[in-house]
Write an enzyme that holds these catalytic residues in place. Structure first.
Site, PDB file in Angstrom:
ATOM      1  CG  HIS A  99      -8.111 -25.061 -52.861  1.00 32.51           C
ATOM      2  ND1 HIS A  99      -7.952 -25.259 -51.829  1.00 32.51           N
ATOM      3  CD2 HIS A  99      -7.059 -24.356 -53.604  1.00 32.51           C
ATOM      4  CE1 HIS A  99      -6.825 -24.881 -51.140  1.00 32.51           C
ATOM      5  NE2 HIS A  99      -6.131 -24.226 -52.320  1.00 32.51           N
ATOM      6  CG  HIS A 101      -5.042 -22.924 -57.251  1.00 30.95           C
ATOM      7  ND1 HIS A 101      -5.144 -21.646 -56.766  1.00 30.95           N
ATOM      8  CD2 HIS A 101      -4.518 -23.910 -56.240  1.00 30.95           C
ATOM      9  CE1 HIS A 101      -4.858 -21.683 -55.675  1.00 30.95           C
ATOM     10  NE2 HIS A 101      -4.434 -22.948 -55.026  1.00 30.95           N
TER      11      HIS A 101
HETATM   12  P1  AMP Z   1      -3.640 -22.673 -51.337  1.00 28.55           P
HETATM   13  O1  AMP Z   1      -2.431 -21.946 -51.184  1.00 28.55           O
HETATM   14  O2  AMP Z   1      -3.681 -23.627 -52.583  1.00 28.55           O
HETATM   15  O3  AMP Z   1      -4.306 -23.324 -50.412  1.00 28.55           O
HETATM   16  O4  AMP Z   1      -4.814 -21.639 -51.982  1.00 28.55           O
HETATM   17  C1  AMP Z   1      -5.682 -20.944 -51.374  1.00 28.55           C
HETATM   18  C2  AMP Z   1      -6.156 -19.750 -52.038  1.00 28.55           C
HETATM   19  O5  AMP Z   1      -7.388 -19.422 -51.371  1.00 28.55           O
HETATM   20  C3  AMP Z   1      -5.516 -18.515 -52.269  1.00 28.55           C
HETATM   21  O6  AMP Z   1      -4.866 -18.528 -53.588  1.00 28.55           O
HETATM   22  C4  AMP Z   1      -6.218 -17.605 -51.577  1.00 28.55           C
HETATM   23  O7  AMP Z   1      -5.935 -16.384 -52.412  1.00 28.55           O
HETATM   24  C5  AMP Z   1      -7.658 -18.196 -51.947  1.00 28.55           C
HETATM   25  N1  AMP Z   1      -8.646 -17.570 -50.659  1.00 28.55           N
HETATM   26  C6  AMP Z   1      -8.301 -17.428 -49.624  1.00 28.55           C
HETATM   27  N2  AMP Z   1      -9.433 -16.852 -49.125  1.00 28.55           N
HETATM   28  C7  AMP Z   1     -10.152 -16.670 -49.753  1.00 28.55           C
HETATM   29  C8  AMP Z   1     -11.540 -15.900 -50.133  1.00 28.55           C
HETATM   30  N3  AMP Z   1     -12.388 -15.921 -48.737  1.00 28.55           N
HETATM   31  N4  AMP Z   1     -12.208 -16.114 -51.278  1.00 28.55           N
HETATM   32  C9  AMP Z   1     -11.816 -16.319 -52.324  1.00 28.55           C
HETATM   33  N5  AMP Z   1     -10.265 -17.025 -52.427  1.00 28.55           N
HETATM   34  C10 AMP Z   1      -9.792 -17.154 -51.161  1.00 28.55           C
END
Ligand code: AMP
Ligand code: ZN
Length: 141
Positions: A99, A101
């Site tokens: 993903h 950001h």
């Molecule tokens: P990472 O640390 O790069 O894996 O980021 C994962 C991101 O996913 C974090 O910023 C979380 O806040 C976000 N996240 C986790 N669960 C959800 C969800 N159900 N809906 C939207 N964002 C999410």
């Protein structure tokens, strides 16, 4: 992937604030935003890291980013954005579905560039840099 939270979001099994969808890419607001407008852009198919992502799906993610970044910035009246992948556990990736950001940035928000993640430039000799250049270049031929 049944137990992947982002696959469940794409499937509609977990609700999300969806802002974009096409054949291969999907985007939604981060549930714990680092800034207003914090958006995640993902491939619909489950791949863990950028290196796992087939080229056409990577192109779809980049195309979505290209369209979304200025729209997200405008939506929250941002002055810029930090666009980044935590790629792999060592880089802090917590959700193992690749993903991007999009984190809107504001003049004087005080957070600095991604260089702020590191103490300073690594001390690498010319020989070490030559080796790295050669290794990457050769693998890309
Ligand atoms: P990472 O640390 O790069 O894996 O980021 C994962 C991101 O996913 C974090 O910023 C979380 O806040 C976000 N996240 C986790 N669960 C959800 C969800 N159900 N809906 C939207 N964002 C999410
Ligand atoms: Zn997944």
């Amino acid at each position: 992937m049944d137990d992947c939270i982002f696959c469940q979001i794409v499937a509609g099994d977990i609700p999300s604030r969806t802002v974009y969808e096409d054949e291969h890419a999907f985007a939604f607001l981060d549930v714990n935003p680092l800034a207003p407008g914090h958006t995640l852009v993902i491939p619909k198919a489950h791949h863990e890291t950028l290196g796992d992502l087939p080229a056409d799906e990577g192109a779809a993610v980049f195309s979505a980013l290209h369209e979304l970044v200025p729209v997200v910035e405008d939506a929250v009246d941002a002055d810029g954005s930090t666009v980044a992948f935590n790629n792999g556990e060592a880089a802090g990736q917590e959700v193992p579905h690749v993903h991007a950001h999009i984190v809107p940035r504001f003049d004087d928000d005080g957070h600095g560039p991604i260089h702020a993640l590191f103490d300073g430039p690594g001390e690498l000799s010319d020989d070490e840099l030559d080796d790295i250049e050669e290794k990457i270049g050769a693998a890309m031929e």
